[in-house]
Design a protein around this motif. Sequence first.
Motif, PDB file in Angstrom:
ATOM      1  N   GLY A  22       0.820  -1.209   0.000  1.00 49.40           N
ATOM      2  CA  GLY A  22       0.000   0.000   0.000  1.00 49.40           C
ATOM      3  C   GLY A  22       0.853   1.257   0.000  1.00 49.40           C
ATOM      4  O   GLY A  22       0.542   2.241  -0.692  1.00 49.40           O
ATOM      5  N   GLU A  23       1.925   1.262   0.787  1.00 53.67           N
ATOM      6  CA  GLU A  23       2.810   2.421   0.840  1.00 53.67           C
ATOM      7  C   GLU A  23       3.504   2.650  -0.501  1.00 53.67           C
ATOM      8  O   GLU A  23       3.596   3.778  -0.986  1.00 53.67           O
ATOM      9  CB  GLU A  23       3.851   2.237   1.938  1.00 53.67           C
ATOM     10  CG  GLU A  23       3.276   2.296   3.336  1.00 53.67           C
ATOM     11  CD  GLU A  23       4.323   2.048   4.401  1.00 53.67           C
ATOM     12  OE1 GLU A  23       5.531   2.152   4.108  1.00 53.67           O
ATOM     13  OE2 GLU A  23       3.927   1.752   5.531  1.00 53.67           O
ATOM     14  N   LEU A  24       4.000   1.567  -1.100  1.00 55.14           N
ATOM     15  CA  LEU A  24       4.667   1.683  -2.392  1.00 55.14           C
ATOM     16  C   LEU A  24       3.693   2.161  -3.455  1.00 55.14           C
ATOM     17  O   LEU A  24       4.034   3.003  -4.292  1.00 55.14           O
ATOM     18  CB  LEU A  24       5.292   0.344  -2.797  1.00 55.14           C
ATOM     19  CG  LEU A  24       6.044   0.333  -4.116  1.00 55.14           C
ATOM     20  CD1 LEU A  24       7.167   1.369  -4.111  1.00 55.14           C
ATOM     21  CD2 LEU A  24       6.598  -1.045  -4.405  1.00 55.14           C
ATOM     22  N   SER A  25       2.481   1.678  -3.413  1.00 58.85           N
ATOM     23  CA  SER A  25       1.464   2.103  -4.376  1.00 58.85           C
ATOM     24  C   SER A  25       1.185   3.598  -4.235  1.00 58.85           C
ATOM     25  O   SER A  25       1.065   4.310  -5.232  1.00 58.85           O
ATOM     26  CB  SER A  25       0.178   1.301  -4.160  1.00 58.85           C
ATOM     27  OG  SER A  25      -0.810   1.715  -5.066  1.00 58.85           O
ATOM     28  N   VAL A  64       4.305   9.912  -7.594  1.00 59.50           N
ATOM     29  CA  VAL A  64       5.282  10.137  -8.664  1.00 59.50           C
ATOM     30  C   VAL A  64       4.559  10.320  -9.995  1.00 59.50           C
ATOM     31  O   VAL A  64       4.926  11.174 -10.810  1.00 59.50           O
ATOM     32  CB  VAL A  64       6.303   8.971  -8.729  1.00 59.50           C
ATOM     33  CG1 VAL A  64       7.151   9.053  -9.981  1.00 59.50           C
ATOM     34  CG2 VAL A  64       7.164   8.968  -7.484  1.00 59.50           C
ATOM     35  N   ASP A  65       3.495   9.563 -10.212  1.00 61.62           N
ATOM     36  CA  ASP A  65       2.721   9.684 -11.448  1.00 61.62           C
ATOM     37  C   ASP A  65       2.056  11.057 -11.539  1.00 61.62           C
ATOM     38  O   ASP A  65       2.041  11.680 -12.601  1.00 61.62           O
ATOM     39  CB  ASP A  65       1.669   8.571 -11.511  1.00 61.62           C
ATOM     40  CG  ASP A  65       1.001   8.489 -12.861  1.00 61.62           C
ATOM     41  OD1 ASP A  65       1.728   8.566 -13.880  1.00 61.62           O
ATOM     42  OD2 ASP A  65      -0.246   8.360 -12.901  1.00 61.62           O
ATOM     43  N   ARG A  66       1.510  11.549 -10.422  1.00 58.15           N
ATOM     44  CA  ARG A  66       0.898  12.881 -10.416  1.00 58.15           C
ATOM     45  C   ARG A  66       1.946  13.950 -10.716  1.00 58.15           C
ATOM     46  O   ARG A  66       1.682  14.909 -11.448  1.00 58.15           O
ATOM     47  CB  ARG A  66       0.243  13.154  -9.058  1.00 58.15           C
ATOM     48  CG  ARG A  66      -1.087  12.479  -8.884  1.00 58.15           C
ATOM     49  CD  ARG A  66      -1.834  13.028  -7.685  1.00 58.15           C
ATOM     50  NE  ARG A  66      -1.068  12.911  -6.452  1.00 58.15           N
ATOM     51  CZ  ARG A  66      -1.215  11.953  -5.542  1.00 58.15           C
ATOM     52  NH1 ARG A  66      -2.123  11.021  -5.724  1.00 58.15           N
ATOM     53  NH2 ARG A  66      -0.483  11.935  -4.458  1.00 58.15           N
ATOM     54  N   ILE A  67       3.137  13.824 -10.152  1.00 60.89           N
ATOM     55  CA  ILE A  67       4.202  14.788 -10.417  1.00 60.89           C
ATOM     56  C   ILE A  67       4.594  14.744 -11.891  1.00 60.89           C
ATOM     57  O   ILE A  67       4.838  15.770 -12.514  1.00 60.89           O
ATOM     58  CB  ILE A  67       5.427  14.519  -9.514  1.00 60.89           C
ATOM     59  CG1 ILE A  67       5.083  14.832  -8.062  1.00 60.89           C
ATOM     60  CG2 ILE A  67       6.634  15.329  -9.961  1.00 60.89           C
ATOM     61  CD1 ILE A  67       6.146  14.428  -7.071  1.00 60.89           C
ATOM     62  N   GLY A  68       4.630  13.552 -12.462  1.00 61.29           N
ATOM     63  CA  GLY A  68       4.981  13.404 -13.871  1.00 61.29           C
ATOM     64  C   GLY A  68       3.985  14.050 -14.810  1.00 61.29           C
ATOM     65  O   GLY A  68       4.319  14.389 -15.941  1.00 61.29           O
ATOM     66  N   ASN A  69       2.749  14.257 -14.367  1.00 59.70           N
ATOM     67  CA  ASN A  69       1.717  14.864 -15.211  1.00 59.70           C
ATOM     68  C   ASN A  69       1.663  16.386 -15.081  1.00 59.70           C
ATOM     69  O   ASN A  69       0.871  17.029 -15.758  1.00 59.70           O
ATOM     70  CB  ASN A  69       0.343  14.280 -14.845  1.00 59.70           C
ATOM     71  CG  ASN A  69       0.232  12.830 -15.255  1.00 59.70           C
ATOM     72  OD1 ASN A  69       0.811  12.416 -16.256  1.00 59.70           O
ATOM     73  ND2 ASN A  69      -0.497  12.048 -14.483  1.00 59.70           N
ATOM     74  N   LEU A  70       2.473  16.984 -14.231  1.00 61.87           N
ATOM     75  CA  LEU A  70       2.478  18.427 -14.062  1.00 61.87           C
ATOM     76  C   LEU A  70       3.089  19.125 -15.270  1.00 61.87           C
ATOM     77  O   LEU A  70       4.001  18.605 -15.909  1.00 61.87           O
ATOM     78  CB  LEU A  70       3.280  18.815 -12.813  1.00 61.87           C
ATOM     79  CG  LEU A  70       2.701  18.404 -11.472  1.00 61.87           C
ATOM     80  CD1 LEU A  70       3.688  18.729 -10.355  1.00 61.87           C
ATOM     81  CD2 LEU A  70       1.363  19.093 -11.229  1.00 61.87           C
ATOM     82  N   ASP A  71       2.579  20.320 -15.581  1.00 56.01           N
ATOM     83  CA  ASP A  71       3.147  21.129 -16.654  1.00 56.01           C
ATOM     84  C   ASP A  71       4.260  21.967 -16.041  1.00 56.01           C
ATOM     85  O   ASP A  71       4.004  22.940 -15.328  1.00 56.01           O
ATOM     86  CB  ASP A  71       2.079  22.031 -17.270  1.00 56.01           C
ATOM     87  CG  ASP A  71       2.638  22.925 -18.359  1.00 56.01           C
ATOM     88  OD1 ASP A  71       3.725  22.609 -18.895  1.00 56.01           O
ATOM     89  OD2 ASP A  71       1.988  23.943 -18.666  1.00 56.01           O
ATOM     90  N   LEU A  72       5.487  21.592 -16.295  1.00 48.50           N
ATOM     91  CA  LEU A  72       6.636  22.274 -15.715  1.00 48.50           C
ATOM     92  C   LEU A  72       7.418  23.079 -16.741  1.00 48.50           C
ATOM     93  O   LEU A  72       8.571  23.424 -16.522  1.00 48.50           O
ATOM     94  CB  LEU A  72       7.552  21.254 -15.033  1.00 48.50           C
ATOM     95  CG  LEU A  72       6.899  20.451 -13.901  1.00 48.50           C
ATOM     96  CD1 LEU A  72       7.849  19.396 -13.379  1.00 48.50           C
ATOM     97  CD2 LEU A  72       6.431  21.361 -12.790  1.00 48.50           C
ATOM     98  N   ALA A  73       6.781  23.422 -17.844  1.00 48.80           N
ATOM     99  CA  ALA A  73       7.436  24.233 -18.874  1.00 48.80           C
ATOM    100  C   ALA A  73       7.777  25.590 -18.260  1.00 48.80           C
ATOM    101  O   ALA A  73       6.952  26.229 -17.619  1.00 48.80           O
ATOM    102  CB  ALA A  73       6.533  24.398 -20.080  1.00 48.80           C
ATOM    103  N   GLY A  74       8.993  26.024 -18.441  1.00 44.39           N
ATOM    104  CA  GLY A  74       9.423  27.309 -17.927  1.00 44.39           C
ATOM    105  C   GLY A  74       9.904  27.272 -16.485  1.00 44.39           C
ATOM    106  O   GLY A  74      10.312  28.288 -15.951  1.00 44.39           O
ATOM    107  N   VAL A  75       9.832  26.134 -15.836  1.00 43.29           N
ATOM    108  CA  VAL A  75      10.311  26.009 -14.465  1.00 43.29           C
ATOM    109  C   VAL A  75      11.751  25.529 -14.514  1.00 43.29           C
ATOM    110  O   VAL A  75      12.051  24.473 -15.061  1.00 43.29           O
ATOM    111  CB  VAL A  75       9.450  25.010 -13.648  1.00 43.29           C
ATOM    112  CG1 VAL A  75      10.009  24.854 -12.249  1.00 43.29           C
ATOM    113  CG2 VAL A  75       8.002  25.464 -13.616  1.00 43.29           C
ATOM    114  N   GLU A  76      12.650  26.340 -13.952  1.00 41.73           N
ATOM    115  CA  GLU A  76      14.064  25.975 -13.975  1.00 41.73           C
ATOM    116  C   GLU A  76      14.338  24.854 -12.976  1.00 41.73           C
ATOM    117  O   GLU A  76      13.798  24.858 -11.868  1.00 41.73           O
ATOM    118  CB  GLU A  76      14.924  27.184 -13.626  1.00 41.73           C
ATOM    119  CG  GLU A  76      14.890  28.273 -14.675  1.00 41.73           C
ATOM    120  CD  GLU A  76      15.845  29.403 -14.341  1.00 41.73           C
ATOM    121  OE1 GLU A  76      16.921  29.115 -13.762  1.00 41.73           O
ATOM    122  OE2 GLU A  76      15.512  30.543 -14.655  1.00 41.73           O
TER     123      GLU A  76
END
Length: 70
Positions: A3-6, A12-24
């Motif tokens: 459960g913890e690993l999930s 991590v998946d939510r972070i991967g879907n963020l729009d980080l264009a322009g963020v240094e």
Amino acid sequence: MVGELSGILDHVDRIGNLDLAGVEPTSHVVVLENVLRADEPWQSLPREVALSSAPDPQDGAFRAPSPQAE
């Protein structure tokens, strides 16, 4: 632990879907500032003074027991 690993992988998946264009990319979230003084050459202690409080100086150097000797 499954459960913890999930949960971690979901995050991590939510972070991967963020729009980080322009963020240094950063290594820290706050600006770091060197708080140490500038390194300046300085006169060293004379060898005799440095060795004056050594328990067992030998040949102008500090003598320490070897950890392998035991």
